[in-house]
Design a protein around this motif. Structure first.
Motif, mmCIF file in Angstrom:
data_model
loop_
_atom_site.group_PDB
_atom_site.id
_atom_site.type_symbol
_atom_site.label_atom_id
_atom_site.label_comp_id
_atom_site.label_asym_id
_atom_site.label_seq_id
_atom_site.Cartn_x
_atom_site.Cartn_y
_atom_site.Cartn_z
ATOM 1 N N ALA A 63 0.941 -1.227 -0.037
ATOM 2 C CA ALA A 63 -0.004 0.194 0.060
ATOM 3 C C ALA A 63 0.862 1.342 0.077
ATOM 4 C CB ALA A 63 -1.103 0.080 1.378
ATOM 5 N N VAL A 64 1.834 1.259 0.710
ATOM 6 C CA VAL A 64 2.986 2.285 0.684
ATOM 7 C C VAL A 64 3.537 2.833 -0.580
ATOM 8 C CG1 VAL A 64 5.013 3.347 1.674
ATOM 9 C CG2 VAL A 64 3.108 2.435 3.270
ATOM 10 N N ARG A 65 3.882 1.725 -1.320
ATOM 11 C CA ARG A 65 4.537 1.675 -2.497
ATOM 12 C C ARG A 65 3.473 2.263 -3.470
ATOM 13 N NH1 ARG A 65 6.777 -3.499 -1.498
ATOM 14 N NH2 ARG A 65 5.249 -4.424 -2.669
ATOM 15 N N GLU A 66 2.420 1.780 -3.400
ATOM 16 C CA GLU A 66 1.189 2.083 -4.391
ATOM 17 C C GLU A 66 0.960 3.663 -4.212
ATOM 18 O OE1 GLU A 66 -2.196 -0.040 -4.205
ATOM 19 O OE2 GLU A 66 -1.528 -1.594 -5.497
ATOM 20 N N TRP A 67 0.884 4.162 -2.795
ATOM 21 C CA TRP A 67 0.795 5.523 -2.356
ATOM 22 C C TRP A 67 1.791 6.420 -2.962
ATOM 23 C CZ3 TRP A 67 3.050 8.996 1.224
ATOM 24 C CH2 TRP A 67 2.129 10.114 1.476
ATOM 25 N N LEU A 68 3.325 5.890 -2.648
ATOM 26 C CA LEU A 68 4.319 6.836 -3.218
ATOM 27 C C LEU A 68 4.203 6.874 -4.903
ATOM 28 C CD1 LEU A 68 6.874 5.581 -0.649
ATOM 29 C CD2 LEU A 68 6.024 7.929 -0.755
ATOM 30 N N ALA A 69 4.065 5.764 -5.520
ATOM 31 C CA ALA A 69 4.112 5.760 -6.998
ATOM 32 C C ALA A 69 2.896 6.617 -7.552
ATOM 33 C CB ALA A 69 3.777 4.431 -7.353
ATOM 34 N N GLU A 70 1.994 6.959 -6.886
ATOM 35 C CA GLU A 70 0.995 7.873 -7.341
ATOM 36 C C GLU A 70 1.243 9.362 -7.169
ATOM 37 O OE1 GLU A 70 -2.593 6.527 -5.756
ATOM 38 O OE2 GLU A 70 -2.404 4.525 -6.662
ATOM 39 N N ARG A 71 2.055 9.579 -6.245
ATOM 40 C CA ARG A 71 2.414 10.924 -5.877
ATOM 41 C C ARG A 71 3.419 11.792 -6.877
ATOM 42 N NH1 ARG A 71 0.733 12.429 -0.857
ATOM 43 N NH2 ARG A 71 2.434 14.202 -1.056
ATOM 44 N N ALA A 72 2.924 12.823 -7.242
ATOM 45 C CA ALA A 72 3.668 13.709 -8.191
ATOM 46 C C ALA A 72 4.930 14.411 -7.664
ATOM 47 C CB ALA A 72 2.768 14.943 -9.011
ATOM 48 N N ASP A 73 4.857 14.528 -6.295
ATOM 49 C CA ASP A 73 5.989 15.148 -5.489
ATOM 50 C C ASP A 73 6.915 14.284 -5.149
ATOM 51 O OD1 ASP A 73 4.316 13.796 -3.818
ATOM 52 O OD2 ASP A 73 4.318 15.425 -2.473
ATOM 53 N N VAL A 74 7.096 13.207 -5.518
ATOM 54 C CA VAL A 74 8.060 11.991 -5.151
ATOM 55 C C VAL A 74 9.019 11.697 -6.582
ATOM 56 C CG1 VAL A 74 8.532 9.861 -4.454
ATOM 57 C CG2 VAL A 74 6.848 11.230 -3.121
ATOM 58 N N VAL A 75 10.288 12.079 -6.335
ATOM 59 C CA VAL A 75 10.946 11.674 -7.649
ATOM 60 C C VAL A 75 11.416 10.213 -7.677
ATOM 61 C CG1 VAL A 75 13.111 12.441 -8.524
ATOM 62 C CG2 VAL A 75 11.757 13.986 -7.636
ATOM 63 N N GLN A 76 11.723 9.802 -6.584
ATOM 64 C CA GLN A 76 12.364 8.498 -6.350
ATOM 65 C C GLN A 76 12.122 7.997 -4.878
ATOM 66 O OE1 GLN A 76 16.604 8.359 -6.790
ATOM 67 N NE2 GLN A 76 16.892 5.983 -6.998
ATOM 68 N N PHE A 77 11.762 6.475 -4.849
ATOM 69 C CA PHE A 77 11.599 5.897 -3.706
ATOM 70 C C PHE A 77 11.703 4.376 -3.488
ATOM 71 C CE2 PHE A 77 7.450 5.080 -5.635
ATOM 72 C CZ PHE A 77 7.180 3.761 -5.457
ATOM 73 N N GLU A 78 12.135 4.176 -2.286
ATOM 74 C CA GLU A 78 12.411 2.494 -1.987
ATOM 75 C C GLU A 78 11.476 2.288 -0.910
ATOM 76 O OE1 GLU A 78 15.940 -0.397 -1.002
ATOM 77 O OE2 GLU A 78 16.367 1.460 -1.926
ATOM 78 N N VAL A 79 10.819 1.197 -0.955
ATOM 79 C CA VAL A 79 10.467 0.639 0.426
ATOM 80 C C VAL A 79 10.936 -0.726 0.759
ATOM 81 C CG1 VAL A 79 8.320 -0.346 1.510
ATOM 82 C CG2 VAL A 79 7.939 1.636 -0.088
ATOM 83 N N GLY A 80 11.718 -0.631 2.032
ATOM 84 C CA GLY A 80 12.466 -1.631 2.394
ATOM 85 C C GLY A 80 11.766 -3.145 2.718
ATOM 86 N N PRO A 81 12.253 -4.032 2.943
ATOM 87 C CA PRO A 81 11.805 -5.430 3.288
ATOM 88 C C PRO A 81 11.166 -5.355 4.919
ATOM 89 C CG PRO A 81 14.193 -5.561 3.492
ATOM 90 C CD PRO A 81 13.812 -4.104 2.968
ATOM 91 N N LEU A 82 10.240 -6.274 5.051
ATOM 92 C CA LEU A 82 9.724 -6.334 6.269
ATOM 93 C C LEU A 82 10.787 -6.721 7.290
ATOM 94 C CD1 LEU A 82 6.728 -5.833 7.675
ATOM 95 C CD2 LEU A 82 6.333 -8.068 7.096
ATOM 96 N N SER A 83 11.030 -6.249 8.456
ATOM 97 C CA SER A 83 11.862 -6.889 9.249
ATOM 98 C C SER A 83 11.603 -6.476 10.789
ATOM 99 C CB SER A 83 13.578 -6.100 8.911
ATOM 100 O OG SER A 83 13.301 -4.810 9.120
ATOM 101 N N ASP A 84 12.262 -6.946 11.520
ATOM 102 C CA ASP A 84 12.084 -6.807 13.116
ATOM 103 C C ASP A 84 12.985 -5.382 13.334
ATOM 104 O OD1 ASP A 84 11.992 -6.696 15.875
ATOM 105 O OD2 ASP A 84 12.905 -8.636 15.914
ATOM 106 N N VAL A 85 12.183 -4.566 13.672
ATOM 107 C CA VAL A 85 12.502 -3.081 13.963
ATOM 108 C C VAL A 85 12.453 -2.781 15.667
ATOM 109 C CG1 VAL A 85 12.436 -2.343 11.509
ATOM 110 C CG2 VAL A 85 10.366 -1.810 13.154
ATOM 111 N N GLY A 86 12.361 -3.715 16.371
ATOM 112 C CA GLY A 86 11.943 -3.708 17.593
ATOM 113 C C GLY A 86 12.764 -2.663 18.513
ATOM 114 N N SER A 87 13.966 -2.635 18.231
ATOM 115 C CA SER A 87 14.918 -1.852 18.941
ATOM 116 C C SER A 87 15.168 -0.629 18.373
ATOM 117 C CB SER A 87 16.316 -2.298 18.900
ATOM 118 O OG SER A 87 17.022 -2.413 17.431
ATOM 119 N N ALA A 88 14.443 -0.398 16.932
ATOM 120 C CA ALA A 88 14.730 0.963 16.370
ATOM 121 C C ALA A 88 13.339 1.719 16.464
ATOM 122 C CB ALA A 88 14.951 0.889 15.085
ATOM 123 N N ALA A 89 12.465 1.142 16.658
ATOM 124 C CA ALA A 89 10.917 1.689 16.921
ATOM 125 C C ALA A 89 10.559 2.382 18.089
ATOM 126 C CB ALA A 89 9.802 0.626 16.360
#
Length: 89
Positions: A63-89
């Motif tokens: 859903a985030v990839r689709e939302w970003l792809a539809e935005r004219a104000d975003v030149v480039q994007f990358e959505v990283g893999p799903l991972s355990d971000v427990g210590s960073a969240a």
């Protein structure tokens, strides 16, 4: 004592157009993620999307990839893999 449960999330790297106000873009991203029960931490160029009360999913990443792809104000994007971000969240 049992180990902490994983907290799944993903990184969003993006490059907006040069005329985009970072604070406005961050607000819009946060509002979109809230519809998925996710929160964003960080700032342009890198945000961490993680669950507010639940785990982020592959469906959320899509859903985030689709939302970003539809935005004219975003030149480039990358959505990283799903991972355990427990210590960073």
């Amino acid at each position: 004592m049992s180990p902490a449960c994983p907290v799944f999330g993903f990184l969003i790297h993006l490059r907006p157009r040069s005329d985009v106000k970072a604070s406005e873009f961050a607000r819009q991203l946060s509002e979109f993620l809230a519809t998925k029960a996710l929160v964003a931490t960080g700032d342009i160029p890198t945000f961490l999307a993680s669950g507010e009360s639940m785990q982020a999913t592959e469906s959320d990443r899509h859903a985030v990839r689709e939302w970003l792809a539809e935005r004219a104000d975003v030149v480039q994007f990358e959505v990283g893999p799903l991972s355990d971000v427990g210590s960073a969240a």
